[in-house]
Design a protein around this motif. Sequence first.
Motif, PDB file in Angstrom:
ATOM      1  N   ALA A  22       9.524   6.785  28.865  1.00 21.63           N
ATOM      2  CA  ALA A  22      10.969   6.554  29.778  1.00 21.63           C
ATOM      3  C   ALA A  22      10.390   6.301  31.255  1.00 21.63           C
ATOM      4  N   GLY A  23       9.424   7.057  31.689  1.00 14.54           N
ATOM      5  CA  GLY A  23       8.989   7.016  33.005  1.00 14.54           C
ATOM      6  C   GLY A  23       8.092   5.861  33.501  1.00 14.54           C
ATOM      7  N   ASP A  24       7.972   4.916  32.401  1.00 17.00           N
ATOM      8  CA  ASP A  24       7.101   3.925  32.821  1.00 17.00           C
ATOM      9  C   ASP A  24       7.392   2.699  33.899  1.00 17.00           C
ATOM     10  N   GLY A  25       8.887   2.864  34.224  1.00 15.30           N
ATOM     11  CA  GLY A  25       9.212   1.479  34.926  1.00 15.30           C
ATOM     12  C   GLY A  25       8.981   0.243  34.545  1.00 15.30           C
ATOM     13  N   THR A  26       8.586  -0.588  35.551  1.00 20.24           N
ATOM     14  CA  THR A  26       8.247  -1.957  35.121  1.00 20.24           C
ATOM     15  C   THR A  26       6.846  -2.069  34.275  1.00 20.24           C
ATOM     16  N   ARG A  27       6.870  -2.546  33.232  1.00 17.59           N
ATOM     17  CA  ARG A  27       5.772  -2.464  32.508  1.00 17.59           C
ATOM     18  C   ARG A  27       5.052  -4.071  32.240  1.00 17.59           C
ATOM     19  N   VAL A  28       3.873  -4.004  32.807  1.00 21.61           N
ATOM     20  CA  VAL A  28       3.333  -5.529  32.955  1.00 21.61           C
ATOM     21  C   VAL A  28       1.806  -5.424  32.414  1.00 21.61           C
ATOM     22  N   LEU A  29       1.538  -6.301  31.518  1.00 17.92           N
ATOM     23  CA  LEU A  29       0.341  -6.580  30.764  1.00 17.92           C
ATOM     24  C   LEU A  29      -0.483  -7.200  31.733  1.00 17.92           C
ATOM     25  N   VAL A  30      -1.781  -6.909  31.965  1.00 15.42           N
ATOM     26  CA  VAL A  30      -2.826  -7.817  32.825  1.00 15.42           C
ATOM     27  C   VAL A  30      -3.851  -8.103  32.180  1.00 15.42           C
ATOM     28  N   ASP A  31      -3.841  -8.370  31.011  1.00 14.66           N
ATOM     29  CA  ASP A  31      -4.949  -8.839  30.203  1.00 14.66           C
ATOM     30  C   ASP A  31      -4.679 -10.444  30.116  1.00 14.66           C
ATOM     31  N   ARG A  32      -5.705 -11.084  29.898  1.00 12.37           N
ATOM     32  CA  ARG A  32      -5.623 -12.714  29.563  1.00 12.37           C
ATOM     33  C   ARG A  32      -5.226 -12.995  28.368  1.00 12.37           C
ATOM     34  N   ILE A  33      -5.606 -12.013  27.411  1.00 12.46           N
ATOM     35  CA  ILE A  33      -5.701 -12.575  25.914  1.00 12.46           C
ATOM     36  C   ILE A  33      -4.615 -11.184  25.492  1.00 12.46           C
ATOM     37  N   TRP A  34      -3.681 -11.803  24.457  1.00 17.35           N
ATOM     38  CA  TRP A  34      -2.712 -10.948  23.784  1.00 17.35           C
ATOM     39  C   TRP A  34      -3.352 -10.006  23.048  1.00 17.35           C
ATOM     40  N   PRO A  35      -2.939  -8.742  23.285  1.00 15.68           N
ATOM     41  CA  PRO A  35      -3.377  -7.705  22.215  1.00 15.68           C
ATOM     42  C   PRO A  35      -3.420  -7.838  20.956  1.00 15.68           C
ATOM     43  N   ARG A  36      -4.625  -7.720  20.189  1.00 18.46           N
ATOM     44  CA  ARG A  36      -4.762  -7.940  18.751  1.00 18.46           C
ATOM     45  C   ARG A  36      -3.708  -7.045  18.095  1.00 18.46           C
ATOM     46  N   GLY A  37      -3.039  -7.480  17.100  1.00 20.15           N
ATOM     47  CA  GLY A  37      -2.375  -6.746  16.160  1.00 20.15           C
ATOM     48  C   GLY A  37      -0.910  -6.410  16.649  1.00 20.15           C
ATOM     49  N   LEU A  38      -0.567  -6.664  17.914  1.00 19.84           N
ATOM     50  CA  LEU A  38       0.853  -6.082  18.653  1.00 19.84           C
ATOM     51  C   LEU A  38       1.862  -7.044  18.785  1.00 19.84           C
ATOM     52  N   THR A  39       3.036  -6.701  18.228  1.00 22.14           N
ATOM     53  CA  THR A  39       4.164  -7.641  18.503  1.00 22.14           C
ATOM     54  C   THR A  39       4.600  -7.531  19.962  1.00 22.14           C
ATOM     55  N   LYS A  40       5.342  -8.580  20.291  1.00 26.53           N
ATOM     56  CA  LYS A  40       5.762  -8.663  21.831  1.00 26.53           C
ATOM     57  C   LYS A  40       7.029  -7.531  21.671  1.00 26.53           C
ATOM     58  N   ALA A  41       7.839  -7.207  20.693  1.00 24.46           N
ATOM     59  CA  ALA A  41       8.772  -6.344  20.502  1.00 24.46           C
ATOM     60  C   ALA A  41       8.205  -4.795  20.748  1.00 24.46           C
ATOM     61  N   LYS A  42       6.949  -4.402  20.048  1.00 23.85           N
ATOM     62  CA  LYS A  42       6.472  -3.315  20.023  1.00 23.85           C
ATOM     63  C   LYS A  42       5.701  -2.805  21.365  1.00 23.85           C
ATOM     64  N   ALA A  43       5.312  -4.051  22.010  1.00 27.04           N
ATOM     65  CA  ALA A  43       4.461  -4.019  23.374  1.00 27.04           C
ATOM     66  C   ALA A  43       5.394  -3.401  24.427  1.00 27.04           C
ATOM     67  N   GLY A  44       6.850  -3.766  24.273  1.00 28.67           N
ATOM     68  CA  GLY A  44       7.865  -3.504  25.165  1.00 28.67           C
ATOM     69  C   GLY A  44       7.562  -3.912  26.769  1.00 28.67           C
ATOM     70  N   LEU A  45       7.141  -4.989  26.892  1.00 25.36           N
ATOM     71  CA  LEU A  45       6.719  -5.398  28.291  1.00 25.36           C
ATOM     72  C   LEU A  45       7.720  -5.949  29.066  1.00 25.36           C
ATOM     73  N   ASP A  46       7.901  -6.086  30.326  1.00 29.38           N
ATOM     74  CA  ASP A  46       8.629  -6.643  31.275  1.00 29.38           C
ATOM     75  C   ASP A  46       7.953  -7.973  31.652  1.00 29.38           C
ATOM     76  N   GLU A  47       6.755  -7.909  31.645  1.00 25.63           N
ATOM     77  CA  GLU A  47       6.124  -9.179  32.212  1.00 25.63           C
ATOM     78  C   GLU A  47       4.694  -9.120  31.503  1.00 25.63           C
ATOM     79  N   TRP A  48       4.169 -10.377  31.545  1.00 28.00           N
ATOM     80  CA  TRP A  48       2.795 -10.555  31.003  1.00 28.00           C
ATOM     81  C   TRP A  48       2.285 -11.583  32.304  1.00 28.00           C
ATOM     82  N   CYS A  49       1.186 -10.784  32.994  1.00 26.38           N
ATOM     83  CA  CYS A  49       0.947 -11.345  34.160  1.00 26.38           C
ATOM     84  C   CYS A  49      -0.644 -12.002  34.049  1.00 26.38           C
TER      85      CYS A  49
END
Length: 124
Positions: A22-49
Amino acid sequence: MEGKDKGKGRIQVRRVYEEPAAGDGTRVLVDRIWPRGLTKAKAGLDEWCKQVAPSTELRTWYHHDPELFAEFGRRYRSELQAPERADAVTHLRKLAQDGMLTLLTATKQPEISEAAVLAELLQH
């Protein structure tokens, strides 16, 4: 890994595989490659930078060796000065000023990842 930003917000680093909090605020993935085995829904990202991710060459050289972390950080900060990457860093800094920013990475050791270097850079 949390810290105060000079603005209103705070920055933390977490593994993208952890459940969003709940306290994560804006969640941003900063890796170049999408994480193995993770769906976009499960990741709960606001952005992929992807623009702030280290180059493939730097990532391959570093290979998350703790003994190379200081040199990795130096080289990575140098890469972040390129115009497209600098713009992305400015964007992340703005997100951090607006509230909590969570930088996400798939690495098993987030404390020695690009996300940790970015968090430190954004806080200063």
